[in-house]
Design an enzyme around this catalytic site. Structure first.
Site, PDB file in Angstrom:
ATOM      1  N   GLN A 157      -4.984  -1.966   9.637  1.00  0.00           N
ATOM      2  CA  GLN A 157      -4.715  -3.268   9.057  1.00  0.00           C
ATOM      3  C   GLN A 157      -5.214  -4.384   9.985  1.00  0.00           C
ATOM      4  O   GLN A 157      -4.858  -4.433  11.158  1.00  0.00           O
ATOM      5  CB  GLN A 157      -3.206  -3.435   8.813  1.00  0.00           C
ATOM      6  N   LYS A 214       0.828  -1.209   0.000  1.00  0.00           N
ATOM      7  CA  LYS A 214       0.000   0.000   0.000  1.00  0.00           C
ATOM      8  C   LYS A 214       0.863   1.260   0.000  1.00  0.00           C
ATOM      9  O   LYS A 214       0.582   2.219  -0.716  1.00  0.00           O
ATOM     10  CB  LYS A 214      -0.935  -0.005   1.216  1.00  0.00           C
ATOM     11  N   ASP A 258     -11.420   1.800   4.138  1.00  0.00           N
ATOM     12  CA  ASP A 258     -11.742   0.380   3.986  1.00  0.00           C
ATOM     13  C   ASP A 258     -13.243   0.150   3.817  1.00  0.00           C
ATOM     14  O   ASP A 258     -13.666  -0.937   3.423  1.00  0.00           O
ATOM     15  CB  ASP A 258     -11.244  -0.412   5.198  1.00  0.00           C
TER      16      ASP A 258
END
Length: 202
Positions: A110, A66, A133
């Protein structure tokens, strides 16, 4: 929900590395151009903040990818690493600081998190408009009623849809039959996305 079968040779054509690679490069170029326009016009550089807790090897790879992708398209990225012993309160406090930081436009935690930390409470702590997300209950709810204009859609299904749309445009003239299958696949993915959104986080 209706299911369908795509012949093997048509699947190979759709996911052929050359076509997917072209789409991937085009998407990155488009994002890079849009980021540069934001910088030129508004003196604004998009910023992504990533939080990782613990030493999960797969998570480390995802985060590294990322960060690299952000650098390639002109997006600032910052990674904050916490050890396994970090408390839920410490994590929420850090998220609140990121919520208030105008240079941070997206926040990504994460997963997985240590079992001592509530995933639900951590995701709810992220500002809805910075929830890249798409896991915040508000974004999941908007997605569940089909309001994709206001919802932040989870990246993996959203990216899959973009790749399929680009593949469909390439197939429209050259492979009409395969194009129809891609259209069906797009419709199925969209339905799965809406009805499966509530199951994204447990």
């Amino acid at each position: 929900m209706a299911r369908f079968t795509v012949p093997k040779q048509q699947i190979e054509f759709i996911v052929n590395r050359h076509h997917v690679g072209d789409s991937d490069d085009a998407i990155r170029a488009d994002i890079r151009e849009r980021a540069q326009k934001l910088k030129n016009k508004h003196n604004l550089v998009p910023g992504l903040a990533v939080i990782i807790v613990g030493n999960d090897p797969a998570s480390a790879v995802y985060v590294r990818n990322k960060v690299r992708a952000c650098g390639e398209v002109g997006i600032n990225s910052e990674v904050t690493r916490f050890d396994e012993a970090t408390s839920e309160a410490q994590l929420i406090e850090h998220i609140q600081k990121l919520n208030a930081n105008p240079a941070v436009h997206g926040i990504l935690v994460q997963l997985p998190l240590p079992q001592t930390i509530s995933v639900r409470r951590i995701l709810e702590a992220i500002a809805v408009e910075k929830d890249v997300d798409g896991f915040h209950p508000v974004n999941v709810g908007l997605l569940g009623i089909g309001d994709t204009d206001r919802a932040l859609v989870p990246c993996t299904p959203a990216g899959s849809m973009i790749l399929l749309e680009r593949a469909a445009r390439a197939l429209r003239l050259s492979q009409p039959t395969a194009f129809r299958h891609v259209q069906q696949l797009e419709e199925t993915l969209a339905t799965e996305l809406v009805f499966g959104a509530g199951k994204a986080v447990v």
